[in-house]
Enzyme design. Structure first.
Site, PDB file in Angstrom:
ATOM      1  N   CYS A 119       0.894  -1.153   0.000  1.00  0.00           N
ATOM      2  CA  CYS A 119       0.000   0.000   0.000  1.00  0.00           C
ATOM      3  C   CYS A 119       0.931   1.200   0.000  1.00  0.00           C
ATOM      4  CB  CYS A 119      -0.906   0.026   1.230  1.00  0.00           C
ATOM      5  SG  CYS A 119      -1.824   1.578   1.317  1.00  0.00           S
ATOM      6  N   CYS A 122      -0.404   4.023   2.690  1.00  0.00           N
ATOM      7  CA  CYS A 122      -0.420   3.820   4.135  1.00  0.00           C
ATOM      8  C   CYS A 122      -0.161   2.350   4.438  1.00  0.00           C
ATOM      9  CB  CYS A 122      -1.725   4.310   4.751  1.00  0.00           C
ATOM     10  SG  CYS A 122      -3.217   3.809   3.884  1.00  0.00           S
ATOM     11  N   SER A 123      -1.173   1.599   4.821  1.00  0.00           N
ATOM     12  CA  SER A 123      -0.905   0.229   5.251  1.00  0.00           C
ATOM     13  C   SER A 123      -2.080  -0.686   4.927  1.00  0.00           C
ATOM     14  CB  SER A 123      -0.629   0.214   6.754  1.00  0.00           C
ATOM     15  OG  SER A 123      -1.733   0.798   7.433  1.00  0.00           O
ATOM     16  N   CYS A 124      -2.835  -0.398   3.852  1.00  0.00           N
ATOM     17  CA  CYS A 124      -3.962  -1.245   3.482  1.00  0.00           C
ATOM     18  C   CYS A 124      -3.456  -2.669   3.231  1.00  0.00           C
ATOM     19  CB  CYS A 124      -4.666  -0.698   2.237  1.00  0.00           C
ATOM     20  SG  CYS A 124      -5.342   0.946   2.513  1.00  0.00           S
TER      21      CYS A 124
HETATM   22 FE    FE Z   1      -3.326   1.945   2.977  1.00  0.00          FE
END
Ligand code: FE
Length: 213
Positions: A119, A122-124
């Site tokens: 991602c 961010c951190s999906c």
């Molecule tokens: Fe994300």
């Protein structure tokens, strides 16, 4: 004093480094925003604090084992694999797995294509299926480098991808999360589904490693 300890910390008498508490730093913009929004939603009765805790508990209970179970089934059952490639969330239900409502798409590794997920914003991550992402997945270094020089990043994980294999990087978002369907390793023809599932690692579903038998 003969007390020897090999690092010194002002006013910190214990022989291990001081780890700052979460509250020691200022809240970031997004942390403050998340707290404010959660508080508002609870105040307005949209959900309760208990609902929120329960949801977090469900997410925390997820582990790579559930994704591994799906991969093993896909390896032994081509029709299930087709359904999984069509819709991971629906296929998960067949195995009694609740993969949540955010769509997850499986991308299949073949002898010609190696997939890796990231991602960039961010951190999906498919948390609802395979648990929380590793810290490095959320690092700026991984997020920015894997799209620019995927082969170099994979090599740092000990994963060498042959030149004639195409590397595809998939950028997950809040609306669509990817997972890698790794290749079934050679020499596993005699293994049952459970034994196969045990071969499937978290990183192989991110695509930073390949599965070895
Ligand atoms: Fe994300």
């Amino acid at each position: 004093m003969s007390d020897h300890h090999d690092h010194d910390h002002d006013d910190w008498p214990y022989p291990h480094p001081k780890q700052p508490d979460l509250e020691d730093g200022p809240l970031t913009h997004h942390m403050a925003m998340a707290e404010a929004v959660a508080e508002l939603l609870i105040d307005k009765g949209i959900f309760t604090a208990d609902d929120m805790r329960r949801t977090l508990e469900v997410i925390d209970s997820k582990s790579p084992a559930e994704g591994a179970r799906m991969i093993a089934r896909a390896w032994v059952d081509p029709e299930f694999k087709a359904r999984m490639l069509e819709d991971v969330n629906v296929a998960a239900e067949e195995l009694g797995i609740d993969a949540g409502t955010i769509p997850i798409r499986a991308v299949e590794n073949t002898k010609d294509i190696h997939n890796v997920i990231v991602c960039t914003l961010c951190s999906c991550y498919p948390r609802y299926l395979i648990g929380l992402p590793p810290d490095w997945y959320k690092s700026r270094a991984y997020r920015s480098r894997v799209v620019k020089e995927p082969r170099a990043v994979l090599a740092e994980f000990g994963t060498e991808i042959a030149d004639d294999v195409q590397v595809r990087v998939h950028d997950s978002t809040a609306e669509l999360r990817y997972m890698v369907l790794p290749m079934r390793p050679e020499g596993t023809e005699g293994l049952g589904e459970e034994a196969l599932a045990e071969l499937v690692t978290r990183d192989s579903m991110i695509g930073t490693t390949q599965i070895k038998s």
